[in-house]
Design a protein around this motif. Structure first.
Motif, PDB file in Angstrom:
ATOM      1  N   LEU A  80      29.692  42.055  30.030  1.00  0.00           N
ATOM      2  CA  LEU A  80      31.053  42.385  29.612  1.00  0.00           C
ATOM      3  C   LEU A  80      31.329  43.881  29.743  1.00  0.00           C
ATOM      4  O   LEU A  80      32.434  44.284  30.100  1.00  0.00           O
ATOM      5  CB  LEU A  80      31.277  41.933  28.174  1.00  0.00           C
ATOM      6  CG  LEU A  80      31.329  40.420  27.961  1.00  0.00           C
ATOM      7  CD1 LEU A  80      31.515  40.114  26.492  1.00  0.00           C
ATOM      8  CD2 LEU A  80      32.450  39.809  28.762  1.00  0.00           C
ATOM      9  N   GLN A  81      30.325  44.677  29.473  1.00  0.00           N
ATOM     10  CA  GLN A  81      30.509  46.121  29.573  1.00  0.00           C
ATOM     11  C   GLN A  81      30.765  46.530  31.029  1.00  0.00           C
ATOM     12  O   GLN A  81      31.664  47.331  31.307  1.00  0.00           O
ATOM     13  CB  GLN A  81      29.278  46.842  29.042  1.00  0.00           C
ATOM     14  CG  GLN A  81      29.450  48.329  28.922  1.00  0.00           C
ATOM     15  CD  GLN A  81      28.242  48.991  28.279  1.00  0.00           C
ATOM     16  OE1 GLN A  81      27.206  48.358  28.114  1.00  0.00           O
ATOM     17  NE2 GLN A  81      28.382  50.243  27.925  1.00  0.00           N
ATOM     18  N   GLU A  82      30.010  45.958  31.960  1.00  0.00           N
ATOM     19  CA  GLU A  82      30.223  46.269  33.373  1.00  0.00           C
ATOM     20  C   GLU A  82      31.598  45.804  33.840  1.00  0.00           C
ATOM     21  O   GLU A  82      32.272  46.519  34.587  1.00  0.00           O
ATOM     22  CB  GLU A  82      29.147  45.607  34.230  1.00  0.00           C
ATOM     23  CG  GLU A  82      27.794  46.237  34.091  1.00  0.00           C
ATOM     24  CD  GLU A  82      26.752  45.492  34.918  1.00  0.00           C
ATOM     25  OE1 GLU A  82      27.146  44.684  35.795  1.00  0.00           O
ATOM     26  OE2 GLU A  82      25.562  45.727  34.689  1.00  0.00           O
ATOM     27  N   GLU A  83      32.035  44.634  33.422  1.00  0.00           N
ATOM     28  CA  GLU A  83      33.353  44.133  33.801  1.00  0.00           C
ATOM     29  C   GLU A  83      34.453  45.025  33.235  1.00  0.00           C
ATOM     30  O   GLU A  83      35.457  45.290  33.898  1.00  0.00           O
ATOM     31  CB  GLU A  83      33.547  42.692  33.316  1.00  0.00           C
ATOM     32  CG  GLU A  83      32.733  41.678  34.087  1.00  0.00           C
ATOM     33  CD  GLU A  83      33.154  41.606  35.537  1.00  0.00           C
ATOM     34  OE1 GLU A  83      34.371  41.571  35.812  1.00  0.00           O
ATOM     35  OE2 GLU A  83      32.260  41.593  36.399  1.00  0.00           O
ATOM     36  N   TYR A  84      34.273  45.474  32.011  1.00  0.00           N
ATOM     37  CA  TYR A  84      35.268  46.357  31.396  1.00  0.00           C
ATOM     38  C   TYR A  84      35.406  47.645  32.195  1.00  0.00           C
ATOM     39  O   TYR A  84      36.514  48.084  32.514  1.00  0.00           O
ATOM     40  CB  TYR A  84      34.871  46.657  29.955  1.00  0.00           C
ATOM     41  CG  TYR A  84      35.770  47.643  29.273  1.00  0.00           C
ATOM     42  CD1 TYR A  84      37.033  47.273  28.831  1.00  0.00           C
ATOM     43  CD2 TYR A  84      35.361  48.958  29.091  1.00  0.00           C
ATOM     44  CE1 TYR A  84      37.867  48.185  28.218  1.00  0.00           C
ATOM     45  CE2 TYR A  84      36.198  49.876  28.472  1.00  0.00           C
ATOM     46  CZ  TYR A  84      37.449  49.488  28.030  1.00  0.00           C
ATOM     47  OH  TYR A  84      38.266  50.389  27.427  1.00  0.00           O
ATOM     48  N   PHE A  85      34.280  48.265  32.531  1.00  0.00           N
ATOM     49  CA  PHE A  85      34.326  49.510  33.291  1.00  0.00           C
ATOM     50  C   PHE A  85      34.879  49.287  34.694  1.00  0.00           C
ATOM     51  O   PHE A  85      35.579  50.139  35.244  1.00  0.00           O
ATOM     52  CB  PHE A  85      32.947  50.156  33.354  1.00  0.00           C
ATOM     53  CG  PHE A  85      32.511  50.744  32.040  1.00  0.00           C
ATOM     54  CD1 PHE A  85      33.362  51.545  31.292  1.00  0.00           C
ATOM     55  CD2 PHE A  85      31.250  50.484  31.530  1.00  0.00           C
ATOM     56  CE1 PHE A  85      32.973  52.087  30.096  1.00  0.00           C
ATOM     57  CE2 PHE A  85      30.851  51.015  30.329  1.00  0.00           C
ATOM     58  CZ  PHE A  85      31.706  51.817  29.596  1.00  0.00           C
ATOM     59  N   ARG A  86      34.581  48.142  35.310  1.00  0.00           N
ATOM     60  CA  ARG A  86      35.097  47.853  36.638  1.00  0.00           C
ATOM     61  C   ARG A  86      36.623  47.721  36.596  1.00  0.00           C
ATOM     62  O   ARG A  86      37.330  48.239  37.467  1.00  0.00           O
ATOM     63  CB  ARG A  86      34.477  46.558  37.166  1.00  0.00           C
ATOM     64  CG  ARG A  86      34.835  46.261  38.619  1.00  0.00           C
ATOM     65  CD  ARG A  86      34.201  44.977  39.095  1.00  0.00           C
ATOM     66  NE  ARG A  86      34.674  43.810  38.361  1.00  0.00           N
ATOM     67  CZ  ARG A  86      35.829  43.164  38.613  1.00  0.00           C
ATOM     68  NH1 ARG A  86      36.623  43.593  39.577  1.00  0.00           N
ATOM     69  NH2 ARG A  86      36.176  42.114  37.912  1.00  0.00           N
ATOM     70  N   LEU A  87      37.148  47.068  35.577  1.00  0.00           N
ATOM     71  CA  LEU A  87      38.598  46.931  35.450  1.00  0.00           C
ATOM     72  C   LEU A  87      39.267  48.266  35.111  1.00  0.00           C
ATOM     73  O   LEU A  87      40.394  48.528  35.541  1.00  0.00           O
ATOM     74  CB  LEU A  87      38.944  45.882  34.392  1.00  0.00           C
ATOM     75  CG  LEU A  87      38.622  44.441  34.776  1.00  0.00           C
ATOM     76  CD1 LEU A  87      38.851  43.525  33.585  1.00  0.00           C
ATOM     77  CD2 LEU A  87      39.475  44.016  35.948  1.00  0.00           C
ATOM     78  N   GLN A  88      38.595  49.111  34.362  1.00  0.00           N
ATOM     79  CA  GLN A  88      39.145  50.421  34.031  1.00  0.00           C
ATOM     80  C   GLN A  88      39.196  51.321  35.266  1.00  0.00           C
ATOM     81  O   GLN A  88      40.069  52.167  35.383  1.00  0.00           O
ATOM     82  CB  GLN A  88      38.304  51.098  32.942  1.00  0.00           C
ATOM     83  CG  GLN A  88      38.466  50.479  31.586  1.00  0.00           C
ATOM     84  CD  GLN A  88      39.869  50.654  31.049  1.00  0.00           C
ATOM     85  OE1 GLN A  88      40.512  51.681  31.253  1.00  0.00           O
ATOM     86  NE2 GLN A  88      40.356  49.631  30.373  1.00  0.00           N
TER      87      GLN A  88
END
Length: 108
Positions: A80-88
């Protein structure tokens, strides 16, 4: 017309002593069957729920076997952390606003 059989008054039946005991002790007629049904029902329901959980576990075991065969070797682990940063990191410039055609018979 048939005749009635002659039964002398006070003749004892085979169930006479049992009926007398039932009148003296109503627990034998009402309480004991109630307790047998409650305890037996409890064991019966326990068996049914155990069967339900065994079936569910068997289904999950099949999925685990499919995973053991390597069906998802190439999948990327989801974080989830990687997905969050990718979307940001995505910018608003990567998309275009496209107008779709309206259905026939509607105004602009």
């Amino acid at each position: 017309m048939g005749t009635f059989t002659n039964k002398p008054y006070g003749q004892k039946s085979a169930l006479g002593p049992l009926a007398a005991q039932a009148k003296k002790r109503p627990f034998l007629v009402f309480g004991l069957p109630f307790l047998v049904i409650m305890v037996g029902g409890s064991f019966g329901l326990a068996q049914l729920t155990q069967t339900k959980f065994d079936h569910r576990d068997r289904r999950h075991t099949k999925v685990a076997k499919e995973e053991a065969l390597g069906m998802d070797k190439n999948r990327r682990k989801l974080s989830l952390q990687e997905e969050y940063f990718r979307l940001q990191a995505q910018t608003d410039d990567e998309w275009d606003q496209v107008r779709i055609s309206r259905p026939a018979g509607t105004e602009n």
